[in-house]
Scaffold this active site. Structure first.
Site, PDB file in Angstrom:
ATOM      1  N   GLU A 143     -44.319 -74.403 -45.517  1.00 15.35           N
ATOM      2  CA  GLU A 143     -45.260 -73.378 -45.051  1.00 15.35           C
ATOM      3  C   GLU A 143     -44.523 -72.148 -44.524  1.00 15.35           C
ATOM      4  O   GLU A 143     -44.864 -71.017 -44.883  1.00 15.35           O
ATOM      5  CB  GLU A 143     -46.159 -73.933 -43.931  1.00 15.35           C
ATOM      6  CG  GLU A 143     -47.099 -75.050 -44.338  1.00 15.35           C
ATOM      7  CD  GLU A 143     -48.152 -74.626 -45.368  1.00 15.35           C
ATOM      8  OE1 GLU A 143     -48.330 -73.413 -45.590  1.00 15.35           O
ATOM      9  OE2 GLU A 143     -48.799 -75.515 -45.948  1.00 15.35           O
ATOM     10  N   ASN A 202     -44.386 -68.404 -46.301  1.00 14.05           N
ATOM     11  CA  ASN A 202     -44.860 -67.212 -45.584  1.00 14.05           C
ATOM     12  C   ASN A 202     -43.851 -66.067 -45.664  1.00 14.05           C
ATOM     13  O   ASN A 202     -44.233 -64.910 -45.805  1.00 14.05           O
ATOM     14  CB  ASN A 202     -45.159 -67.551 -44.120  1.00 14.05           C
ATOM     15  CG  ASN A 202     -46.504 -68.224 -43.967  1.00 14.05           C
ATOM     16  OD1 ASN A 202     -47.274 -68.315 -44.913  1.00 14.05           O
ATOM     17  ND2 ASN A 202     -46.788 -68.702 -42.764  1.00 14.05           N
ATOM     18  N   ARG A 246     -54.637 -67.624 -50.828  1.00 15.30           N
ATOM     19  CA  ARG A 246     -54.067 -68.238 -49.630  1.00 15.30           C
ATOM     20  C   ARG A 246     -55.227 -68.828 -48.842  1.00 15.30           C
ATOM     21  O   ARG A 246     -56.331 -68.272 -48.827  1.00 15.30           O
ATOM     22  CB  ARG A 246     -53.327 -67.218 -48.761  1.00 15.30           C
ATOM     23  CG  ARG A 246     -52.215 -66.469 -49.466  1.00 15.30           C
ATOM     24  CD  ARG A 246     -51.240 -67.383 -50.145  1.00 15.30           C
ATOM     25  NE  ARG A 246     -50.638 -68.348 -49.217  1.00 15.30           N
ATOM     26  CZ  ARG A 246     -50.036 -69.457 -49.613  1.00 15.30           C
ATOM     27  NH1 ARG A 246     -49.986 -69.762 -50.887  1.00 15.30           N
ATOM     28  NH2 ARG A 246     -49.492 -70.258 -48.736  1.00 15.30           N
TER      29      ARG A 246
HETATM   30  N1  LIG Z   1     -43.244 -64.463 -42.073  1.00 14.81           N
HETATM   31  C1  LIG Z   1     -44.355 -63.698 -42.009  1.00 14.81           C
HETATM   32  N2  LIG Z   1     -44.265 -62.346 -42.094  1.00 14.81           N
HETATM   33  C2  LIG Z   1     -45.367 -61.560 -42.022  1.00 14.81           C
HETATM   34  N3  LIG Z   1     -46.623 -62.043 -41.861  1.00 14.81           N
HETATM   35  C3  LIG Z   1     -46.780 -63.383 -41.767  1.00 14.81           C
HETATM   36  C4  LIG Z   1     -45.666 -64.279 -41.840  1.00 14.81           C
HETATM   37  N4  LIG Z   1     -46.135 -65.537 -41.710  1.00 14.81           N
HETATM   38  C5  LIG Z   1     -47.472 -65.441 -41.557  1.00 14.81           C
HETATM   39  N5  LIG Z   1     -47.876 -64.158 -41.601  1.00 14.81           N
HETATM   40  C6  LIG Z   1     -49.272 -63.643 -41.407  1.00 14.81           C
HETATM   41  O1  LIG Z   1     -50.034 -64.684 -40.806  1.00 14.81           O
HETATM   42  C7  LIG Z   1     -51.163 -65.011 -41.616  1.00 14.81           C
HETATM   43  C8  LIG Z   1     -51.488 -66.493 -41.522  1.00 14.81           C
HETATM   44  O2  LIG Z   1     -50.462 -67.297 -42.080  1.00 14.81           O
HETATM   45  P1  LIG Z   1     -50.803 -68.761 -42.621  1.00 14.81           P
HETATM   46  O3  LIG Z   1     -51.504 -69.507 -41.542  1.00 14.81           O
HETATM   47  O4  LIG Z   1     -49.567 -69.364 -43.169  1.00 14.81           O
HETATM   48  O5  LIG Z   1     -51.876 -68.493 -43.778  1.00 14.81           O
HETATM   49  P2  LIG Z   1     -51.661 -67.925 -45.272  1.00 14.81           P
HETATM   50  O6  LIG Z   1     -50.205 -67.965 -45.609  1.00 14.81           O
HETATM   51  O7  LIG Z   1     -52.468 -68.843 -46.124  1.00 14.81           O
HETATM   52  O8  LIG Z   1     -52.191 -66.524 -45.255  1.00 14.81           O
HETATM   53  C9  LIG Z   1     -50.794 -64.540 -43.012  1.00 14.81           C
HETATM   54  O9  LIG Z   1     -51.917 -64.263 -43.808  1.00 14.81           O
HETATM   55  C10 LIG Z   1     -49.966 -63.287 -42.706  1.00 14.81           C
HETATM   56  O10 LIG Z   1     -50.793 -62.180 -42.467  1.00 14.81           O
HETATM   57 MG   LIG Z   2     -48.955 -69.522 -45.218  1.00 16.12          MG
END
Ligand SMILES: Nc1ncnc2c1ncn2[C@@H]1O[C@H](COP(=O)(O)OP(=O)(O)O)[C@@H](O)[C@H]1O
Ligand SMILES: [Mg+2]
Lengths: 107, 157
Positions: free
Chosen positions: B47, B51, B105
């Site tokens: 995960e 990301n 996502r």
């Molecule tokens: N490493 C990262 N850099 C920038 N934004 C991030 C990062 N990790 C997560 N995010 C932000 O947090 C939100 C939620 O992440 P997550 O719970 O993994 O859901 P998803 O990946 O399905 O969108 C993402 O949609 C993104 O906007």
């Molecule tokens: Mg994610």
């Protein structure tokens, strides 16, 4: 992944053989969508008996195919899911909208 | 002092998602985790790394770093990128919250990390990057009586 279309039942059977992460989900979705568009099945069945790993990319992939099947008036089903995969599916709540059947424990 | 430490650096290619979780699982295996504990760690790593690829670098090439530490029976993982950063960390943690719904996502990444690991810390600065620090304690399993080391210390535990 192995895909076969059963003409008599209008069923598309998708046996997933790889670990479902974002990398694999992109490939799966392209291939499965092609097959759905080609056959317009009444039902698509994901066979998860060989899935040993799945992260949240699997949730998005399943919801996307569920929506597509609904759009063409069909349904989606998932069979043979393991306890680890079930945990993730339940967290997202999609087990409430998509019928799924557990893997039968061997032995 | 740490009992073990490692660093891993790779480019943000989606095929590295599997590489990262398998490598971390191998690092964690010295703690003798159960299959379920190992699956938890692999999923959380998958995960966090995904990301970085999708949200931090948005498909552009960037570097992802993983630092792993083992302290007694706890594994600590630091997964960082130098990408765009998270606008609202509190929102990002919420189940089903995603800024990339168009890419299928589910917004369940952080929810999964939080439920599979004991602790998940998010440090993010807009425009500079994000660091995720996760910890998980691996439970001690019953020691096999026939274990030689165990026998040699007289079975005191
Ligand atoms: N490493 C990262 N850099 C920038 N934004 C991030 C990062 N990790 C997560 N995010 C932000 O947090 C939100 C939620 O992440 P997550 O719970 O993994 O859901 P998803 O990946 O399905 O969108 C993402 O949609 C993104 O906007
Ligand atoms: Mg994610």
């Amino acid at each position: 992944m192995n895909i076969r279309y059963e003409k008599e039942d209008k069923q598309l059977i998708v046996e997933i053989t790889e670990e479902i992460d974002h990398h694999i989900a992109e490939k799966l979705r392209r291939k499965v969508d092609d097959e759905i568009t080609r056959h317009m099945p009444r039902k698509t069945i994901f066979d998860f008996s060989r899935v040993t790993f799945m992260d949240s990319a699997g949730i998005g992939m399943i919801i996307g195919r569920y929506k597509m099947m609904r759009l063409i008036g069909g349904s989606l089903e998932i069979t043979n899911i393991s306890a680890t995969v079930r945990r993730i599916l339940e967290m997202s709540g999609i087990n409430k909208i998509i019928p799924m059947e557990d893997k039968k424990e061997v032995g | 002092m740490f009992d073990n430490e490692m660093k891993l650096e790779f480019i943000s290619k989606s095929s590295n998602e599997a590489f990262a979780r398998i490598t971390v699982a191998a690092f964690a295996s010295s703690l003798d985790p159960t299959i379920e504990e190992l699956a938890d760690i692999k999923t959380a790593v998958s995960e966090a790394v995904t990301n970085c690829i999708i949200h931090a670098y948005e498909g552009e090439e960037g570097i992802i770093k993983i630092k792993g530490r083992i302290i007694k029976n706890t594994i600590e993982l630091e997964i960082s990128d130098t990408g765009r950063g998270i606008e609202n960390v509190e929102m990002a943690r919420k189940p089903l919250y995603t800024t990339k719904a168009n890419l299928e996502r589910s917004g369940m990444g952080f929810t999964i990390m939080e439920s599979f690991m004991d602790e998940v810390e998010i440090d993010s600065v807009l425009g500079l990057g994000t660091k995720i620090i996760m910890k998980k304690k691996i439970k001690k399993h019953l020691v096999n009586i026939e274990d030689e080391e165990f026998a040699s210390i007289g079975g005191v535990g």
